[in-house]
Design a protein around this motif. Structure first.
Motif: not given
Length: 290
Positions: A208-218
């Motif tokens: 895992v490198t990131d939370y994709d675009s769904w994450h509200p804080d990401h």
């Protein structure tokens, strides 16, 4: 018992295996074209190993343009029995955080611009991919990862997208909320399907490198942050791979899950109707049943 030969297909950030004895980059020709790169061969703790950089050294192949059929054929052609896929991914789950690893056990294939089978007109075969990864290999990957101090999540559904662009916000939310996916990447399909057709045991380690675009804080995917996480993940990935030979051994029995016998009843084309040219191309992939 047969001799084991473990192959690692390295994704973004992993371009070799540490500690290989008698390491040598070899060129393998296939009837499906050139593989992504030469294959690094050698041994680790007495077990034969092979390493193939999925995107090529220097990262020259996009996910769509990776020569998946040539890669799997080349590994089969040099005697590989087990394939460990290591790849970067985005996460749809809060608890699957950047830096964690996920041992994938299911896929949803949303790719559309890739050749997905070795078989076709003149030689038709249908293999089962209901369980697309090998539990025996996944067990070893989990054990090696935990021994290396990596946070491992066992089980997860990988959404394979075409790319090379990342998801829209709407897509990201759909994959997470409606489809129940856990991680997203661009390279495990059709790789896993082709490995099954080639009767190779296959396990998938999604880093895992990131939370994709769904994450509200990401927010949107940040390439700089991904690259920074990739560097740390690559070190962890190499540590995991170093633990595999001791767990899998230099010899192996037939796969208890039947991965190495996937073509047993899969070929439907009558012998007299088979296309000789396609049969010739399948000498490595389907040699056991031809």
């Amino acid at each position: 018992m047969t001799q084991s030969k473990i192959a690692v297909i390295g994704g973004s950030g992993i371009y070799d295996i540490d500690g290989l004895k008698n390491a040598e980059w070899v060129t393998v020709e296939t009837p499906w074209g050139e593989p992504s790169d030469q294959i690094l061969t050698g041994s680790l703790d007495g077990v034969e190993m092979a390493f193939l950089p999925r995107h090529g050294r220097g990262h020259v192949h996009s996910p769509t343009e990776v020569p998946y059929r040539a890669n799997i054929d080349a590994l089969k052609r040099i005697g590989v029995t087990d394939v460990i896929s290591v790849s970067a991914c985005g996460s749809f789950r809060e608890h699957m955080a950047p830096g964690d690893f996920v041992i994938v056990d299911q896929f949803i294939d949303r790719t559309f611009a890739r050749e997905k089978s070795f078989f076709g007109t003149g030689f038709v075969a249908h293999v089962s991919v209901a369980e697309p990864t090998c539990p025996r290999l996944s067990d070893a990957c989990e054990t090696a990862g935990r021994a290396a101090g990596i946070t491992i999540h066992r089980g997860g559904t990988y959404l394979a997208m075409e790319g090379p662009q990342f998801s829209t916000l709407a897509e990201s939310k759909m994959y997470r909320e409606q489809w129940g996916c856990d991680v997203i990447g661009m390279t495990n399909m059709p790789e896993a399907k082709l490995a099954r057709e080639a009767e190779l045991c296959y396990a998938s380690i999604a880093m895992v490198t990131d939370y994709d675009s769904w994450h509200p804080d990401h927010g949107e995917v940040d390439i700089a942050a991904i690259i920074a996480t990739l560097t740390g993940n690559a070190e962890k990935g190499r540590a995991l791979v170093k633990g595999l030979p001791a767990l899998l051994g230099a010899e192996r029995a037939p796969c208890p899950h039947g991965c190495d016998r996937a073509l047993e009843y899969a070929v439907l084309t009558a012998p007299e109707k088979r296309d000789p040219a396609l049969v010739a191309k399948l000498d490595a992939v389907a040699g056991r049943v031809l």
